[in-house]
Design a protein around this motif. Structure first.
Motif, short mmCIF file in Angstrom:
data_model
loop_
_atom_site.label_atom_id
_atom_site.label_comp_id
_atom_site.label_asym_id
_atom_site.label_seq_id
_atom_site.Cartn_x
_atom_site.Cartn_y
_atom_site.Cartn_z
N GLU A 13 40.63 40.38 32.87
CA GLU A 13 41.52 40.32 34.03
C GLU A 13 42.49 39.15 34.03
O GLU A 13 43.63 39.28 34.46
CB GLU A 13 40.68 40.31 35.32
N ASP A 14 42.08 38.01 33.57
CA ASP A 14 42.94 36.82 33.68
C ASP A 14 44.16 36.89 32.77
O ASP A 14 45.24 36.41 33.14
CB ASP A 14 42.13 35.56 33.36
N ARG A 15 44.04 37.51 31.57
CA ARG A 15 45.13 37.42 30.59
C ARG A 15 45.75 38.77 30.21
O ARG A 15 46.88 38.79 29.72
CB ARG A 15 44.63 36.73 29.32
N HIS A 16 45.06 39.85 30.38
CA HIS A 16 45.56 41.14 29.93
C HIS A 16 46.86 41.50 30.63
O HIS A 16 47.00 41.32 31.84
CB HIS A 16 44.50 42.21 30.21
N TRP A 17 47.83 42.02 29.89
CA TRP A 17 49.18 42.29 30.42
C TRP A 17 49.15 43.20 31.64
O TRP A 17 49.92 42.98 32.59
CB TRP A 17 50.05 42.91 29.33
N TRP A 18 48.29 44.20 31.64
CA TRP A 18 48.27 45.16 32.75
C TRP A 18 47.84 44.49 34.05
O TRP A 18 48.47 44.65 35.09
CB TRP A 18 47.34 46.32 32.40
N TYR A 19 46.77 43.73 33.98
CA TYR A 19 46.28 43.03 35.17
C TYR A 19 47.29 41.97 35.63
O TYR A 19 47.52 41.80 36.84
CB TYR A 19 44.93 42.37 34.90
N ALA A 20 47.84 41.24 34.68
CA ALA A 20 48.79 40.18 35.04
C ALA A 20 50.01 40.75 35.75
O ALA A 20 50.47 40.20 36.77
CB ALA A 20 49.22 39.41 33.79
N GLU A 21 50.55 41.86 35.25
CA GLU A 21 51.72 42.44 35.89
C GLU A 21 51.36 43.14 37.20
O GLU A 21 52.18 43.22 38.11
CB GLU A 21 52.43 43.40 34.95
N ARG A 22 50.14 43.65 37.33
CA ARG A 22 49.72 44.22 38.61
C ARG A 22 49.65 43.12 39.67
O ARG A 22 50.06 43.32 40.82
CB ARG A 22 48.37 44.93 38.47
N ARG A 23 49.16 41.94 39.31
CA ARG A 23 49.15 40.83 40.26
C ARG A 23 50.57 40.41 40.64
O ARG A 23 50.85 40.13 41.81
CB ARG A 23 48.38 39.63 39.68
N ALA A 24 51.47 40.39 39.64
CA ALA A 24 52.86 40.04 39.92
C ALA A 24 53.50 41.07 40.84
O ALA A 24 54.26 40.72 41.76
CB ALA A 24 53.64 39.93 38.62
N MET A 25 53.19 42.33 40.62
CA MET A 25 53.70 43.40 41.49
C MET A 25 53.21 43.22 42.91
O MET A 25 53.96 43.36 43.88
CB MET A 25 53.28 44.76 40.93
#
Length: 231
Positions: A13-25
């Motif tokens: 969760e902390d580094r994976h692109w999908w999770y990171a961009e979901r948090r940004a969204m």
């Protein structure tokens, strides 16, 4: 989702692109709201719960899985165990309910929608993100315990049926949809949530991040994100 998949997702969760961009969204979609009391339904490992806290919300995460709840609590987050179909929360007590990538796991999603409305105060907001398009259904969905992927009209009809007023609906992860579709044609049994080499992880995140400025939100994507209001 079984406990092994939960632990794997939490580790990514902390580094994976999908999770990171979901948090940004999530940050972008909520930046116009004045923080108040919030409930993160189906909070998993707590990544979005932490974002809400950073934004100033008095947030509680709600999670059905004991393993996911344990992992979220280990991050110092306020987490309660509970069922999204019967939220252990007072009526009209929340200014915001967030639920990302959870409704698709529950057969009776109408009950989840009704409970979401019940706990919102009048004028309160809901943000829901779900995987979209049954044409993308694959072993990835099976491995994650999905019971459906949503079509746009289906999701909007569900929200309207419980009295929510939708004021923003958009696709997310649009540019990578062709890649996802091609990969899932051969995926019969496995989750795609896996560790990605750093250069590829950065490249995939950059592709999704570019959607912030490109006019692609009405095109088919991999997910749907909806903001709605309780009258």
């Amino acid at each position: 989702m079984d406990e092994d998949e939960i632990r794997k997702s939490a580790a990514l969760e902390d580094r994976h692109w999908w999770y990171a961009e979901r948090r940004a969204m999530l940050r972008r979609r909520l930046r116009d709201l004045t923080p108040g009391r919030a409930l993160d339904v189906g909070c998993g490992g707590g990544g979005n719960t932490a974002v809400l806290r950073e934004l100033g919300w008095r947030v509680t995460g709600l999670e059905y899985s004991p393993e996911a709840a344990r992992l979220a609590r280990s991050r110092g987050l306020p987490i309660m165990r509970g069922d999204a179909r019967r939220l252990p929360v007072a009526s009209s007590s929340q200014d915001l309910v967030v639920s990302t990538d959870m409704w698709e796991h529950i057969d009776d999603d109408a009950a989840v929608a009704r409970e979401t409305v019940r706990v919102l105060r009048p004028g309160g907001e809901v943000l829901v993100a779900v995987p979209c398009s049954m044409s993308l259904w694959s072993g990835h969905d099976v491995a994650l315990g999905h019971v459906r992927r949503y079509e746009r009209a289906e999701l909007l009809a569900l929200l309207a049926s419980v009295g929510l007023e939708v004021h923003d609906v958009r696709s997310w992860n649009v540019l990578l949809r062709p890649v996802v579709r091609a990969r899932r044609r051969s995926n019969t049994s496995e989750s795609e949530m896996e560790r990605v080499a750093a250069p590829l992880n950065a490249a995939l995140r950059a592709v999704v991040a570019s959607e912030r400025v490109l006019p692609v939100h009405r095109l088919p994507g991999v997910s749907l994100v909806v903001r709605a209001r309780k009258p």
